[in-house]
Design an enzyme around this catalytic site. Structure first.
Site, PDB file in Angstrom:
ATOM      1  N   TRP A 226       0.827  -1.219   0.000  1.00 45.10           N
ATOM      2  CA  TRP A 226       0.000   0.000   0.000  1.00 45.10           C
ATOM      3  C   TRP A 226       0.854   1.259   0.000  1.00 45.10           C
ATOM      4  O   TRP A 226       0.327   2.367  -0.005  1.00 45.10           O
ATOM      5  CB  TRP A 226      -0.918   0.018   1.226  1.00 45.10           C
ATOM      6  CG  TRP A 226      -0.216   0.316   2.540  1.00 45.10           C
ATOM      7  CD1 TRP A 226       1.031  -0.089   2.917  1.00 45.10           C
ATOM      8  CD2 TRP A 226      -0.727   1.083   3.624  1.00 45.10           C
ATOM      9  NE1 TRP A 226       1.330   0.349   4.182  1.00 45.10           N
ATOM     10  CE2 TRP A 226       0.266   1.076   4.645  1.00 45.10           C
ATOM     11  CE3 TRP A 226      -1.918   1.763   3.854  1.00 45.10           C
ATOM     12  CZ2 TRP A 226       0.092   1.741   5.864  1.00 45.10           C
ATOM     13  CZ3 TRP A 226      -2.076   2.419   5.076  1.00 45.10           C
ATOM     14  CH2 TRP A 226      -1.089   2.407   6.053  1.00 45.10           C
ATOM     15  N   ASP A 227       2.203   1.099   0.011  1.00 44.39           N
ATOM     16  CA  ASP A 227       3.088   2.260   0.127  1.00 44.39           C
ATOM     17  C   ASP A 227       2.885   3.287  -0.979  1.00 44.39           C
ATOM     18  O   ASP A 227       3.293   4.444  -0.841  1.00 44.39           O
ATOM     19  CB  ASP A 227       4.558   1.811   0.157  1.00 44.39           C
ATOM     20  CG  ASP A 227       4.839   0.844   1.298  1.00 44.39           C
ATOM     21  OD1 ASP A 227       4.055  -0.124   1.443  1.00 44.39           O
ATOM     22  OD2 ASP A 227       5.804   1.039   2.040  1.00 44.39           O
TER      23      ASP A 227
ATOM     24  N   GLU B 122       0.594  -3.853  11.953  1.00 48.76           N
ATOM     25  CA  GLU B 122       0.706  -5.302  11.706  1.00 48.76           C
ATOM     26  C   GLU B 122       0.986  -6.114  12.959  1.00 48.76           C
ATOM     27  O   GLU B 122       1.070  -7.336  12.884  1.00 48.76           O
ATOM     28  CB  GLU B 122       1.831  -5.551  10.709  1.00 48.76           C
ATOM     29  CG  GLU B 122       1.658  -4.828   9.422  1.00 48.76           C
ATOM     30  CD  GLU B 122       2.742  -5.176   8.418  1.00 48.76           C
ATOM     31  OE1 GLU B 122       3.881  -5.435   8.849  1.00 48.76           O
ATOM     32  OE2 GLU B 122       2.435  -5.183   7.220  1.00 48.76           O
TER      33      GLU B 122
ATOM     34  N   LYS C 285       2.705  -1.173  15.934  1.00 44.62           N
ATOM     35  CA  LYS C 285       3.933  -1.032  15.145  1.00 44.62           C
ATOM     36  C   LYS C 285       3.997   0.355  14.504  1.00 44.62           C
ATOM     37  O   LYS C 285       5.051   0.963  14.398  1.00 44.62           O
ATOM     38  CB  LYS C 285       3.925  -2.107  14.048  1.00 44.62           C
ATOM     39  CG  LYS C 285       5.114  -2.076  13.124  1.00 44.62           C
ATOM     40  CD  LYS C 285       4.988  -3.167  12.063  1.00 44.62           C
ATOM     41  CE  LYS C 285       6.187  -3.164  11.135  1.00 44.62           C
ATOM     42  NZ  LYS C 285       6.021  -4.100  10.019  1.00 44.62           N
ATOM     43  N   GLN C 286       2.829   0.826  14.055  1.00 44.28           N
ATOM     44  CA  GLN C 286       2.813   2.091  13.300  1.00 44.28           C
ATOM     45  C   GLN C 286       1.426   2.720  13.385  1.00 44.28           C
ATOM     46  O   GLN C 286       0.492   2.107  13.900  1.00 44.28           O
ATOM     47  CB  GLN C 286       3.176   1.821  11.847  1.00 44.28           C
ATOM     48  CG  GLN C 286       2.163   0.983  11.092  1.00 44.28           C
ATOM     49  CD  GLN C 286       2.765   0.345   9.848  1.00 44.28           C
ATOM     50  OE1 GLN C 286       3.383  -0.704   9.927  1.00 44.28           O
ATOM     51  NE2 GLN C 286       2.568   0.987   8.707  1.00 44.28           N
TER      52      GLN C 286
HETATM   53  C1  BGC Z   1       4.912  -1.906   7.082  1.00 41.83           C
HETATM   54  C2  BGC Z   1       3.875  -1.817   5.998  1.00 41.83           C
HETATM   55  C3  BGC Z   1       4.551  -1.497   4.683  1.00 41.83           C
HETATM   56  C4  BGC Z   1       5.636  -2.516   4.389  1.00 41.83           C
HETATM   57  C5  BGC Z   1       6.391  -2.207   3.135  1.00 41.83           C
HETATM   58  C6  BGC Z   1       5.979  -2.912   6.684  1.00 41.83           C
HETATM   59  O1  BGC Z   1       6.985  -2.918   7.644  1.00 41.83           O
HETATM   60  O2  BGC Z   1       4.333  -2.323   8.282  1.00 41.83           O
HETATM   61  O3  BGC Z   1       2.932  -0.826   6.305  1.00 41.83           O
HETATM   62  O4  BGC Z   1       3.628  -1.511   3.656  1.00 41.83           O
HETATM   63  O5  BGC Z   1       6.546  -2.528   5.455  1.00 41.83           O
HETATM   64  O6  BGC Z   1       7.011  -0.971   3.217  1.00 41.83           O
END
Ligand code: BGC
Length: 802
Positions: free
Chosen positions: A353-354, A492, A613-614
Site C-alpha cells: 500500500w506504500d 501489523e 507497530k505504526q
Molecule cells: C509496514 C507496511 C509497509 C511494508 C512495506 C511494513 O513494515 O508495516 O505498512 O507496507 O513494510 O514498506
C-alpha cells in the site's frame, strides 16, 4: 546548492548501506552502488534488478512447501578489475589505501569512486571510476575508469565480465529459502570483441541478455591492447592486457546494454542488446544525453528548502531514489512501485500500500507515471476478483503484497531473526490496501482531471472495490450498524485476539471508515463519468440499483468503536488489551522498534498489548483534512470535533513503537497542526531514516520508498499547504520555523505552477498550461491567474502584495 553525497573514507561495515544509497537506476533497471571489483560477500552485495523481474521458487520450511515470488538478482554487469601483470587484483579490502572518495552526484546521476591503493610490491595505482545507468537510453549502462600507474610502468590486465552466477543472497533472513533463480542460456563472443551473456529465470522464463564492450584509450585514441575472451557456464569475460607508462592516465570504458523478454518493441533480447552495443558511441556521448535527461527531470522534480544544508540534501536524496525506481522509462512497463525500490531484495520487490505515500509526489509532477502505476492494478483485477471470491466475497480484493500477476505474494511464514523461529504470517489480512488503491485513483483524478482514465480504468477498479466492501459489511441488529470482521489494520502487530485460534480482528476503525469513504465516493464517481460508460460498467460488473442503495446505506451506518473520552478504538476489544511496559523494555533492550520480535523470542505475544507497530487509526487524520474527517464522521452519525484529533494522537503516540519508517511520517504530518516542535523532530527522523539507517540494517536490503516520498509530501502538502480538492488548487503555507524558504514546481490539471514561500511572502507563478487561466485559492480566497502571471501574497493577511 548541494546535490551530492560524499564519503571520504572506505568503511567496510558501511558498504552495504552505501550500496543501497548509491544505487543507480532509471525506472527500468537498477544496480546497487557496489564496487566494480567485488563479488557478493560479507562486505559487498552487487545486485541488479529489473522492474517487474520476478521468479517463483519453492522451499520446504517446517515440513511445508512454501512458494515465494522473489525479486530476481540478475547478472552482475559491473565486474571490472585491474592488476599489474603478475600482481594481485586491486582490492580495497586487502591493499593499503592512500586515498578514497565516493561521490553520488545526484544532479547528473553519476556514481564516482576514486582511490589510490598500494600493493605488496609497493606499486601505487589510482582509479577514478564514473558510473551511470542511462536515464535517456534505458537499456544502456556504462563505466569509465581513469587509471594511472602512479609509481610504476609495465603491463597491466583488465578483466571485464558479465556474471550470471549470482543468486538472491541480499537478505540474510531469507537465506533458508531457495535463492537460485537464474538458468544459464548461453554466452557468446560478438562483433568487435564484445561479449554476450543470456540467462533465463527458472520459473517465470524471463530472458535477460546483457552485451558489453570494453576498450582502453590513451590520449583519446584506442591504446594498443591484447584481448582474450574466456567463458564458463553463466559467465563471460574479456581479459585485456596493455602497457602502462608511469604517470599516464588511461581511460577504460565498459559499455553495457541490457534487454529482457519483458521489453516491448523488440524481436528478441540478445539481438537488441548486441545491436545496441554496435550502435552506441563512447562513454562521453552516452553521458551527455544522460545528463540532459537529468536536467529535464530535476527541473520538474526538485524541491528547494533553505535551512541547514543537510535537510536539503536529504530531500534531494529522496527525490533521486524515487526517480531511480520509477521514471518516465517506467511508463507502460506494467509494473507497480516496489516498497523497497529497485535497490535490494527486502520484501522481494513486492508492491504494498506504500503507493499511498508515493503518489502524492508523483501526481503533482509526473502524472504519466502515476497513471502507468495505477494501470498495473487495473490489469490485475482478474486476480483481485479471484482473491475476493476465495474469501466468499464479491468484487475485487487486491493482495497485500503484489508481484508479477497480482496473486497474493505475502509470506505464509516469516523468520523472526531474533529467535530463529518460523512464524505463521497473517499480515495478508490487510484488506485496507483496497481502499488505498481507491484513494489513489481519486487523488490522481483530482490532480489531473484525467477523465479518460477515470472513466475507462479508474471506475472499474473503484466499483469492484466498493462491491468487495459491501459484501464484507455485516449488519449487526443490536448495534444497528454494519461491521467488518476478520481483518488486520495498518498496525501489523495485531493480527488476532490474544489466545484466539482465529486470525484477524473485528471493526478496525481505519478499515471501516475507509470502506465507508470508498462506498460513498464510488457513487459520486459513477455520477461523474459519461452515462453510457456508467450503464456499460454497471452491466459488466453486475451492479444493480439495489446494490448502489446498499452502498449508500453502509457508508452511512458503518460501525466505529470508541474508547472513553473521544478516543477511537483501533479495533473492537482494544480496551481489553494490557498496557505495555514501555519503559521496562526500553531499559532492557534499548531499541524496541521491533517489539513483536522481542516478545516472540520471550515466548510472549504482542497481540496481548496496547502496542502498535505504526500509525493505524491515525492514518485517517493523515489522509483527510480535519474538515473532511469531520464530515465523514458526521455522515456516519458520530460526534466529532477537532480536539479529538489531538487526543487520539497523544493516546496512540504513547502506544506506538514506530517499527515501520512510515509511522513517524504520519505522526509528523498530524502533529504539524498541534505540536510543531514534535512534528519537526519526527520529520527529521523521516529524513534520516534511510541515510542513517535508523532501523539498524534494513536500508542495506533496500530503501524505504514510502517514507522517502512521504517526506517530500510533507513539504508540499504539509508545509506549503497545497491541497487539491474537486473545485480547485489551494495553497496555505505554514512553514516550520526551521525552514527559511521552500521552492517547488507542480503540475496541476495540465498547468505548471511554480511556488515559493518564506515566512512572510508567498509567490505563485502560473508558468504555462493547456488553458490560459487557472483558479488558485490562496489561504482563504480564490484568485484567477492568467498564463505567465506571477503574484505575491503576504502570508499573514493572505492579501496580494501588489
Ligand atoms: C509496514 C507496511 C509497509 C511494508 C512495506 C511494513 O513494515 O508495516 O505498512 O507496507 O513494510 O514498506
Amino acid at each position: 546548492m548541494r546535490f551530492s553525497i560524499t564519503y571520504n573514507e572506505w568503511i567496510p561495515k558501511e558498504q552495504k548501506l552505501r550500496e543501497s544509497l548509491c544505487t543507480l537506476g532509471n525506472g527500468y533497471i537498477a544496480t546497487r552502488g557496489a564496487a566494480e571489483e567485488c563479488v557478493a560477500d560479507k562486505i559487498h552485495y552487487p545486485g541488479t534488478y529489473l522492474a517487474g523481474g520476478f521468479d517463483r521458487a519453492v522451499t520446504k520450511i517446517a515440513d511445508k512447501d512454501i512458494e515465494n515470488e522473489d525479486f530476481v538478482n540478475f547478472p552482475n554487469w559491473l565486474c571490472l578489475k585491474f592488476r599489474p601483470e603478475g600482481g594481485e587484483w586491486i582490492d580495497l579490502d586487502q591493499m593499503i589505501i592512500h586515498h578514497f572518495q565516493q561521490v553520488l552526484d545526484m544532479k547528473k546521476g553519476l556514481l564516482i569512486r576514486s582511490f589510490t591503493v598500494e600493493d605488496k610490491k609497493g606499486r601505487k595505482t589510482s582509479i577514478k571510476s564514473s558510473r551511470l545507468v542511462s536515464m535517456r537510453e534505458k537499456h544502456l549502462a556504462a563505466i569509465a575508469w581513469e587509471l594511472t600507474a602512479e609509481n610504476w610502468s609495465g603491463k597491466g590486465e583488465i578483466c571485464s565480465a558479465l556474471d550470471g552466477r549470482v543468486i538472491n543472497g541480499g537478505v540474510p533472513r531469507y537465506s533458508d529459502l531457495e535463492s537460485h533463480h537464474l538458468e544459464p542460456k548461453y554466452t557468446q563472443e560478438q562483433k568487435d570483441n564484445s561479449i554476450l551473456l543470456v540467462v533465463e529465470t527458472k520459473q517465470s522464463n524471463l530472458v535477460m541478455a546483457q552485451a558489453c564492450s570494453t576498450n582502453v584509450y590513451l590520449n583519446g585514441k584506442e591504446a594498443p591492447m591484447q584481448l582474450n575472451i574466456n567463458q564458463e557456464k553463466n559467465y563471460i569475460e574479456q581479459m585485456i592486457s596493455f602497457d602502462l607508462d608511469e604517470g599516464h592516465q588511461y581511460k577504460v570504458e565498459k559499455i553495457v546494454s541490457i534487454y529482457s523478454s519483458r521489453d516491448r518493441a523488440i524481436t528478441e533480447p540478445s539481438h537488441e542488446a548486441c545491436m545496441a552495443i554496435e550502435r552506441t558511441g563512447r562513454f562521453e556521448e552516452i553521458a551527455f544525453r544522460h545528463f540532459q535527461a537529468y536536467e529535464r527531470l530535476w527541473h520538474k522534480a526538485d524541491i528547494g528548502i533553505i535551512d541547514g544544508d543537510k535537510n536539503q540534501l536529504l530531500i534531494r536524496l529522496h527525490i533521486f531514489h524515487i526517480l531511480q525506481t520509477v521514471s518516465l522509462n517506467t511508463i507502460g512497463l506494467d509494473v507497480g512501485v516496489p516498497a523497497r525500490g529497485l535497490h535490494g531484495e527486502a520484501y522481494r520487490g513486492h508492491i504494498f500500500w506504500d503507493e499511498l505515500y508515493i503518489f502524492p509526489y508523483l501526481n503533482l509532477r509526473f502524472p504519466e507515471i502515476s497513471r502507468s502505476l495505477l494501470k498495473y492494478r487495473f490489469f490485475r483485477l482478474k486476480e483481485a476478483r479471484y482473491i475476493a471470491s476465495e474469501r466468499g466475497k464479491n468484487g475485487a480484493l487486491f493482495p497485500w503484497q503484489s508481484g508479477s500477476n497480482g496473486r497474493e505474494e505475502s509470506q505464509k511464514m516469516h523468520l523472526n531473526p531474533e529467535s530463529g523461529n518460523w512464524i505463521p504470517d497473517n499480515t495478508h489480512l490487510q484488506s485496507h490496501i483496497n481502499s488505498a488503491i481507491a484513494y489513489n485513483i481519486w487523488h490522481y483524478y483530482l490532480a489531473t482531471e484525467d477523465q479518460h482514465f477515470l472513466s475507462f480504468f479508474g471506475t472499474e477498479i473503484f466499483c469492484s472495490i466498493a462491491c468487495f466492501w459491501a459484501s464484507m459489511a455485516e449488519y449487526n441488529e443490536a448495534k444497528e450498524r454494519y461491521e467488518i470482521k476478520g481483518v488486520v489494520g495498518p498496525d501489523e502487530y495485531h493480527t488476532a485476539y490474544p489466545g484466539s485460534e482465529n486470525h484477524g480482528l473485528d471493526n478496525n476503525a481505519y478499515t471501516n471508515v475507509m470502506a465507508a469513504w470508498v462506498l460513498q465516493k464510488a457513487i459520486v464517481i459513477l455520477d461523474l463519468i459519461e452515462k453510457s460508460r456508467k450503464r456499460e460498467l454497471l452491466k459488466e460488473l453486475d451492479i444493480s440499483n439495489t446494490e448502489i442503495e446498499k452502498w449508500k446505506e453502509i457508508s452511512e451506518k458503518i460501525y466505529v468503536p470508541f474508547l472513553e473520552d473521544g478516543i477511537i478504538a483501533q479495533f473492537d476489544g482494544y480496551d481489553k488489551l494490557e498496557e505495555f511496559p514501555w519503559e521496562d523494555y526500553s531499559k532492557k533492550y534499548g531499541d524496541i522498534h521491533r517489539l513483536d520480535r522481542i516478545l516472540e523470542k520471550e515466548g510472549d505475544d504482542v497481540n496481548k498489548y496496547k502496542a502498535s507497530k505504526q500509525a493505524d487509526l491515525l492514518m485517517l487524520f493523515y489522509l483527510f483534512t480535519p474538515s473532511d474527517i469531520k464530515e465523514i464522521f458526521q455522515k456516519l452519525g458520530y460526534e466529532f470535533n477537532d480536539s479529538m484529533i489531538y487526543k487520539n494522537v497523544q493516546y496512540y503516540n504513547e502506544r506506538t513503537s514506530h517499527g515501520s519508517t512510515l509511522s513517524r511520517l504520519v505522526f509528523s504530518w498530524i502533529q504539524l497542526r498541534y505540536d510543531k516542535e514534535k512534528s519537526w523532530q519526527d520529520f527529521e527522523q523521516v529524513l534520516i531514516s534511510d541515510f542513517e539507517d535508523i532501523q539498524g540494517g534494513t536500508t542495506a536490503e533496500g530503501i524505504h520508498l514510502g517514507a522517502m516520498a512521504g517526506s517530500l509530501d510533507l513539504v508540499q502538502r504539509g508545509f506549503l499547504g497545497i491541497e487539491v480538492n474537486d473545485k480547485a488548487l489551494w495553497i496555505n503555507p505554514d512553514i516550520p520555523e526551521h525552514i527559511k524558504k521552500i521552492t517547488l514546481r507542480i503540475k496541476y490539471r495540465k498547468h505548471w505552477i511554480s511556488i515559493s514561500a518564506n515566512h512572510h511572502t508567498l509567490k505563485i507563478s502560473f508558468e504555462e498550461g493547456w488553458s490560459n487561466m487557472v483558479h488558485i485559492g490562496v489561504i482563504d480566497k480564490m484568485y484567477e491567474f492568467k498564463q505567465g502571471e506571477v503574484r505575491e501574497f503576504s502570508i499573514s493577511s493572505s492579501s496580494p502584495v501588489e
